[in-house]
Design a protein around this motif. Structure first.
Motif, PDB file in Angstrom:
ATOM      1  N   TYR A  17       3.490  16.056   3.704  1.00 39.60           N
ATOM      2  CA  TYR A  17       2.791  16.713   2.596  1.00 39.60           C
ATOM      3  C   TYR A  17       1.850  17.797   3.100  1.00 39.60           C
ATOM      4  N   ASN A  18       1.202  17.558   4.222  1.00 38.48           N
ATOM      5  CA  ASN A  18       0.187  18.487   4.730  1.00 38.48           C
ATOM      6  C   ASN A  18       0.733  19.571   5.650  1.00 38.48           C
ATOM      7  N   ARG A  44       5.692  20.886  -1.839  1.00 37.51           N
ATOM      8  CA  ARG A  44       4.932  19.644  -1.903  1.00 37.51           C
ATOM      9  C   ARG A  44       5.272  18.847  -3.165  1.00 37.51           C
ATOM     10  N   ASN A  45       5.356  17.550  -2.987  1.00 39.97           N
ATOM     11  CA  ASN A  45       5.532  16.711  -4.163  1.00 39.97           C
ATOM     12  C   ASN A  45       4.161  16.262  -4.654  1.00 39.97           C
ATOM     13  N   LYS A  95      -2.294  14.014  -4.124  1.00 39.94           N
ATOM     14  CA  LYS A  95      -2.965  15.188  -4.667  1.00 39.94           C
ATOM     15  C   LYS A  95      -4.469  15.156  -4.449  1.00 39.94           C
TER      16      LYS A  95
END
Length: 284
Positions: free
Chosen positions: A255-256, A263-264, A268
């Motif tokens: 993600y990062n 990105r999913n 968040k």
């Protein structure tokens, strides 16, 4: 470094690579019985100093000297330049580097449990965290064959030729690095590694920025490491807890490190933002 002719010297303090007392590990790396202490083994790395390879070889030596004494990095015990001759008209300079033997590559290490996977992973994170802090260090090529594991499970990150490091915290201090368009970043076709090279280049705005400190490159390689460790258990042979933690870390790192558009929505919250190994340490 000293330009010497080993055939003419009787210096017993020099390590000397010999085919009779060495085992070839890669094209330019050998494990050998120490010339100075035959009860010990050492690692020898022979690097060419021709016009095409000189900068890469010297970059490794400079970084090794800079980070000397840092836990988790190679222990360089000796280095010298030797002029060898393969024919009467061919005299070539080679840089010989001798290291403490710190184990075998992770690629050839047998993994027995998820706890062992996590131990190796977090040792790599800690080593990168320390070197980021001290030297603004990026490995930039942390494949499994550049991670060593000894018989006690201790990890060493090796092969400094493509690394990036800074001589001091002073912004004007010397920076050691390798161009990201160097052929070495295109030659490794192993699973997933080539994609990491491509992703690294996306973090920079062309050649003028290749020397910049970009700690996300270390996160890219840690994501690679987590994925490769997870793949070790495709047949369900590992026992014990740890898989879920490693899987979550891999997801966080993905993600990062991927572009925003890919990105999913799993992570968040600000608390899951990771920009460096220092940020990653809080998930240990």
């Amino acid at each position: 470094m000293t330009d010497i002719d080993l055939k003419q010297t009787n210096n017993s303090d020099l390590e000397v690579l010999s085919s009779h007392t060495s085992l070839k590990l890669t094209d330019n790396v050998w494990r050998m019985i120490s010339t100075r202490d035959t009860s010990q083994t050492v690692i020898c790395k022979k690097l060419p100093l021709d016009s095409n390879s000189k900068a890469l070889s010297l970059n490794e030596l400079q970084i090794l000297k800079l980070v000397s004494g840092t836990p988790g990095l190679p222990v360089l015990t000796q280095s010298y330049v030797h002029k060898s001759s393969s024919s009467s008209n061919d005299h070539r300079l080679s840089l010989y580097l001798f290291f403490k033997d710190q184990g075998s590559s992770l690629e050839h290490t047998t993994i027995h449990s998820w706890s062992q996977c996590l131990n190796i992973f977090w040792q790599c994170v800690n080593i990168l965290y320390v070197t980021e802090t001290k030297f603004k260090f990026e490995h930039r090529n942390l494949t499994l064959d550049h991670i060593l594991v000894d018989n006690n499970g201790n990890v060493t990150l090796c092969d400094m030729d493509t690394c990036r490091a800074q001589a001091s915290p002073n912004p004007d201090s010397q920076v050691f690095y390798k161009r990201l368009d160097h052929p070495i970043f295109y030659q490794n076709k192993k699973e997933f590694a080539f994609d990491i090279y491509q992703s690294m280049r996306q973090y920079f705005n062309g050649e003028p920025t290749w020397s910049n400190f970009e700690p996300r490159t270390n996160l890219l390689w840690l994501h690679y490491l987590a994925i490769m460790l997870l793949k070790q258990n495709t047949n369900g042979k590992f026992m014990g807890p740890g898989r879920d933690q490693l899987h979550r870390i891999a997801a966080l790192l993905e993600y990062n490190t991927v572009s925003t558009s890919r990105r999913n929505s799993i992570f968040k919250r600000k608390e899951n933002e990771i920009k460096s190994t220092g940020d990653l340490m809080k998930f240990k």
